[in-house]
Structure formats: structure tokens, C-alpha cells
Scaffold this motif. Structure first.
Motif, mmCIF file in Angstrom:
data_model
loop_
_atom_site.group_PDB
_atom_site.id
_atom_site.type_symbol
_atom_site.label_atom_id
_atom_site.label_comp_id
_atom_site.label_asym_id
_atom_site.label_seq_id
_atom_site.Cartn_x
_atom_site.Cartn_y
_atom_site.Cartn_z
ATOM 1 N N TYR A 222 0.826 -1.203 0.000
ATOM 2 C CA TYR A 222 0.000 0.000 0.000
ATOM 3 C C TYR A 222 0.865 1.261 0.000
ATOM 4 O O TYR A 222 1.996 1.259 0.493
ATOM 5 N N PRO A 223 0.331 2.363 -0.542
ATOM 6 C CA PRO A 223 1.090 3.612 -0.648
ATOM 7 C C PRO A 223 0.938 4.479 0.598
ATOM 8 O O PRO A 223 -0.105 4.476 1.260
ATOM 9 N N LEU A 224 1.984 5.223 0.906
ATOM 10 C CA LEU A 224 1.950 6.248 1.943
ATOM 11 C C LEU A 224 2.318 7.572 1.283
ATOM 12 O O LEU A 224 3.462 7.749 0.856
ATOM 13 N N ALA A 225 1.358 8.470 1.167
ATOM 14 C CA ALA A 225 1.627 9.803 0.609
ATOM 15 C C ALA A 225 1.916 10.727 1.777
ATOM 16 O O ALA A 225 1.009 11.334 2.362
ATOM 17 N N LEU A 226 3.179 10.802 2.165
ATOM 18 C CA LEU A 226 3.591 11.505 3.374
ATOM 19 C C LEU A 226 3.702 13.006 3.122
ATOM 20 O O LEU A 226 4.426 13.446 2.224
ATOM 21 N N THR A 227 2.988 13.782 3.927
ATOM 22 C CA THR A 227 3.044 15.238 3.821
ATOM 23 C C THR A 227 4.234 15.766 4.619
ATOM 24 O O THR A 227 4.345 15.507 5.824
ATOM 25 N N THR A 228 5.138 16.504 3.953
ATOM 26 C CA THR A 228 6.315 17.065 4.610
ATOM 27 C C THR A 228 6.401 18.553 4.317
ATOM 28 O O THR A 228 5.612 19.103 3.528
ATOM 29 N N GLU A 229 7.386 19.227 4.927
ATOM 30 C CA GLU A 229 7.588 20.650 4.678
ATOM 31 C C GLU A 229 7.957 20.911 3.224
ATOM 32 O O GLU A 229 7.730 22.006 2.702
ATOM 33 N N ASP A 230 8.530 19.919 2.567
ATOM 34 C CA ASP A 230 8.945 20.066 1.169
ATOM 35 C C ASP A 230 7.904 19.552 0.185
ATOM 36 O O ASP A 230 8.177 19.447 -1.014
ATOM 37 N N GLY A 231 6.722 19.216 0.684
ATOM 38 C CA GLY A 231 5.680 18.694 -0.188
ATOM 39 C C GLY A 231 5.379 17.238 0.122
ATOM 40 O O GLY A 231 5.792 16.695 1.153
ATOM 41 N N ILE A 232 4.680 16.585 -0.778
ATOM 42 C CA ILE A 232 4.282 15.192 -0.576
ATOM 43 C C ILE A 232 5.404 14.259 -1.036
ATOM 44 O O ILE A 232 5.925 14.393 -2.147
ATOM 45 N N VAL A 233 5.769 13.346 -0.152
ATOM 46 C CA VAL A 233 6.749 12.312 -0.467
ATOM 47 C C VAL A 233 6.003 10.987 -0.591
ATOM 48 O O VAL A 233 5.328 10.556 0.352
ATOM 49 N N ASN A 234 6.114 10.358 -1.729
ATOM 50 C CA ASN A 234 5.404 9.105 -1.981
ATOM 51 C C ASN A 234 6.270 7.906 -1.593
ATOM 52 O O ASN A 234 7.392 7.747 -2.100
ATOM 53 N N LEU A 235 5.730 7.101 -0.707
ATOM 54 C CA LEU A 235 6.395 5.874 -0.271
ATOM 55 C C LEU A 235 5.468 4.694 -0.522
ATOM 56 O O LEU A 235 4.268 4.869 -0.711
ATOM 57 N N THR A 236 6.037 3.500 -0.505
ATOM 58 C CA THR A 236 5.241 2.276 -0.634
ATOM 59 C C THR A 236 5.681 1.290 0.426
ATOM 60 O O THR A 236 6.882 1.114 0.664
ATOM 61 N N VAL A 237 4.704 0.671 1.074
ATOM 62 C CA VAL A 237 4.970 -0.405 2.026
ATOM 63 C C VAL A 237 4.773 -1.727 1.299
ATOM 64 O O VAL A 237 3.694 -1.992 0.762
ATOM 65 N N TYR A 238 5.812 -2.526 1.265
ATOM 66 C CA TYR A 238 5.767 -3.842 0.627
ATOM 67 C C TYR A 238 5.784 -4.918 1.716
ATOM 68 O O TYR A 238 6.653 -4.905 2.593
ATOM 69 N N ASN A 239 4.840 -5.845 1.662
ATOM 70 C CA ASN A 239 4.756 -6.921 2.648
ATOM 71 C C ASN A 239 5.023 -8.260 1.987
ATOM 72 O O ASN A 239 4.406 -8.598 0.972
ATOM 73 N N ASP A 240 5.933 -9.021 2.560
ATOM 74 C CA ASP A 240 6.260 -10.354 2.059
ATOM 75 C C ASP A 240 6.090 -11.368 3.179
ATOM 76 O O ASP A 240 6.471 -11.106 4.328
ATOM 77 N N THR A 241 5.516 -12.527 2.853
ATOM 78 C CA THR A 241 5.440 -13.604 3.827
ATOM 79 C C THR A 241 6.849 -14.050 4.173
ATOM 80 O O THR A 241 7.689 -14.195 3.293
ATOM 81 N N LEU A 242 7.095 -14.251 5.458
ATOM 82 C CA LEU A 242 8.449 -14.584 5.894
ATOM 83 C C LEU A 242 8.946 -15.866 5.250
ATOM 84 O O LEU A 242 10.093 -15.967 4.850
ATOM 85 N N SER A 243 8.063 -16.871 5.139
ATOM 86 C CA SER A 243 8.435 -18.132 4.488
ATOM 87 C C SER A 243 7.169 -18.908 4.215
ATOM 88 O O SER A 243 6.108 -18.604 4.738
ATOM 89 N N SER A 244 7.275 -19.945 3.369
ATOM 90 C CA SER A 244 6.103 -20.770 3.100
ATOM 91 C C SER A 244 5.634 -21.476 4.361
ATOM 92 O O SER A 244 4.446 -21.722 4.549
ATOM 93 N N THR A 245 6.572 -21.801 5.257
ATOM 94 C CA THR A 245 6.196 -22.469 6.489
ATOM 95 C C THR A 245 5.277 -21.599 7.325
ATOM 96 O O THR A 245 4.358 -22.085 7.972
ATOM 97 N N SER A 246 5.497 -20.289 7.304
ATOM 98 C CA SER A 246 4.701 -19.415 8.160
ATOM 99 C C SER A 246 3.243 -19.367 7.738
ATOM 100 O O SER A 246 2.399 -18.891 8.482
ATOM 101 N N GLN A 247 2.931 -19.837 6.544
ATOM 102 C CA GLN A 247 1.529 -19.905 6.145
ATOM 103 C C GLN A 247 0.814 -21.070 6.830
ATOM 104 O O GLN A 247 -0.409 -21.135 6.827
ATOM 105 N N LEU A 248 1.579 -21.983 7.412
ATOM 106 C CA LEU A 248 1.004 -23.181 7.999
ATOM 107 C C LEU A 248 0.987 -23.138 9.518
ATOM 108 O O LEU A 248 0.513 -24.065 10.155
#
Length: 292
Positions: A222-248
Motif C-alpha cells: 500500500y502507498p503512503l503519501a507523506l506530507t512534509t515541509e517540502d511537499g508530498i513524499v510518496n512511499l510504498t509499504v511492501y509486505n512479504d510472507t516470511l516463508s512458506s512455512t509461516s503460512q502453515l
């Protein structure tokens, strides 16, 4: 005259049923006949055959009994129960060996991400551990009370969290609320309901969020449109499953990374240096998170 080659264990296990393939694989690996296995389980040989071919579906008791009979590890037991259509109901904290392995993976993933923010969380948003860059990003922007037992949904959506600093705060809160709701409705887990209740009590759920969220594109990132003194800084949060085992196993562990869309650094060296070395979240071991 050319003779046929016996099929390998893998070739022999190519049945229609995932459970049947796993059952057949372990039976053959242990050198057991269907007759021997039927005696161990107290069922007919015909039922064993039907389970392996997928003509019969196992009960939870039969699946668990098979795992015991085969002497499966926690991981392989989870695979067998999941293939049978049941939740493994196995906590990573109940297996010291698995917890140690997953802790090592978690710590390495966060360390490799430095100097960019990374954190470990479960499927209901509880932050298990974080690297220095993540703390450098969060500490100046969220109320310290939200970092006592941090939850990423509250850190992002709460009026005392990132929400006031986000240009896309309302839309993002709608999307995250729907994601958390789907996880909670599917599992009926008390942890999920508790987070939703806290968000509602804090006024973190936008009006008519259900209808607004339906129109959004949903991914685990998901995106984070961070408001700063210099304007909007666009960031993205990327989520990955730690391992296939963790799904079980529970909790299902994820590794989150935060990057700027323009490939610049998220936090400066000065911000990194400001993080205290004894912060309780900084590279917190997995087993420590189990008892907090």
C-alpha cells in the motif's frame, strides 16, 4: 530387451488429492503397506486406498492420527492437515526449533534492509520486531503510546499515528480496515476483533468506509503519501510472507519494507543515529514477542 524402470516416490504420488499425495509419499517413505497402515489406524485397507486416491476425504481425527503414525515434524504435520482442509492450529512458539529458524530469517531480513525501514508483523498487524530505520521513521511521527504494544493498523490509521501526516489517509484507512475485516471474518480470531474495536473507539474508521473500500484496488502492499515541509513524499509499504512455512503456523509472519518511490533514502543518517540502542522493539527476538 528393455525393462521398465520402477516409478520414483514422487511419480507414484501424483494423485488427484493433495492429501492423498502427501499420505502416499509418507507411507512409501516409511516402507509401510496399506495393510500395515490400516492396522495402525484401525480402519479398513479400502479406506486407506480411498484416502490416497481422493475418493474419500479424511476427518480431522484421521489426518491427525496419520501425522502421529508417520511421526511427522511440526512443519510436515501442518502440511498434511492443511492439505486435508483443516487449520494446522500450530503456534510457532510451541516449536523451539521452528521459532529459532524463523527468528533467524526475520532478523536477517530486517538487517539486510538497513538503512531502509523494515519490520516484522503478524496477520493482524501486531509489530513483532523492527530494524533501526523503521524506528527512525516512526518515532518522530507517532505518539509514543502507540509504540508500547504496536499494531501497524493503529500506527497508520490512528489520529495520533501517521494518519494526520498522510495525504491519502482516508482512502488508505478504508482499504486497511477492509483488509483487517476480511482476515477477522475469515478466522473469527479474537485478536482481529480487538484491533477493530480499538480502531472504532479511537475514531480511526472513516465514515462509510465499507462502501469506499469496495472501490479500491486491494493488494498486500500500500502507498503512503507523506506530507512534509517540502511537499508530498510518496512511499510504498511492501509486505512479504516470511516463508512458506509461516503460512502453515500461527501467527503468520510478514516482513514489511518501506521505500520511497523516487529511490531516495526514507530516513537520514542523523535520524538513524537518534534511535536508542536499547529500544525494546529494535531487533526484538521472536520468542520475546510471544510473552509481551
Amino acid at each position: 530387451m528393455k525393462t521398465s524402470t520402477p516409478l520414483s516416490l514422487v511419480d507414484q504420488s501424483r494423485g488427484e488429492s493433495a492429501f492423498g499425495r502427501l499420505m502416499h509419499f509418507w507411507r512409501k517413505t516409511l516402507g509401510m503397506s496399506q495393510e500395515q497402515l490400516s492396522e495402525e489406524l484401525g480402519v479398513s485397507t479400502r479406506h486407506i486406498s480411498f484416502l490416497e486416491t481422493g475418493r474419500s476425504q479424511p476427518s480431522r481425527l484421521v489426518a491427525a492420527s496419520l501425522a502421529d503414525c508417520f511421526g511427522l515434524s511440526g512443519r510436515d504435520r501442518a502440511y498434511l492437515l492443511t492439505a486435508a482442509g483443516f487449520s494446522a492450529d500450530q503456534s510457532v512458539f510451541d516449536s523451539p526449533e521452528l521459532a529459532a529458524w524463523m527468528n533467524k530469517s526475520m532478523q536477517n531480513a530486517m538487517a539486510r534492509a538497513e538503512p531502509e525501514p523494515a519490520f516484522a508483523l503478524d496477520n493482524f498487524g501486531r509489530v513483532i520486531s523492527a530494524n533501526r530505520a523503521w524506528l527512525a521513521f516512526m518515532l518522530p511521527r507517532v505518539d509514543s503510546s502507540l509504540l508500547q504494544d504496536p499494531n501497524i493498523y493503529e500506527l497508520v490509521m490512528h489520529p495520533q499515528g501517521l494518519r494526520p501526516h498522510l495525504h491519502n489517509g482516508t482512502a488508505l484507512s478504508c482499504g486497511l480496515a477492509l483488509y483487517l475485516t476480511m482476515e477477522t471474518l475469515q478466522s473469527d480470531a479474537p485478536e482481529g476483533w480487538a484491533v477493530l474495536e480499538r480502531l472504532q473507539a479511537a475514531g480511526a474508521l472513516p465514515d462509510n468506509w465499507q462502501q469506499l473500500a469496495r472501490r479500491l484496488i486491494h493488494t498486500s502492499d500500500y502507498p503512503l503519501a507523506l506530507t512534509t515541509e517540502d511537499g508530498i513524499v510518496n512511499l510504498t509499504v511492501y509486505n512479504d510472507t516470511l516463508s512458506s512455512t509461516s503460512q502453515l503456523v500461527q501467527p503468520r509472519l510478514l516482513i514489511g519494507h518501506i521505500y520511497r518511490d523516487d529511490n531516495q533514502r526514507v530516513v537520514s543518517d542523523a535520524e538513524l543515529a537518534a534511535v536508542q540502542d536499547d529500544h525494546p522493539l529494535l531487533y526484538r527476538p521472536l520468542m520475546s514477542a510471544a510473552i509481551t
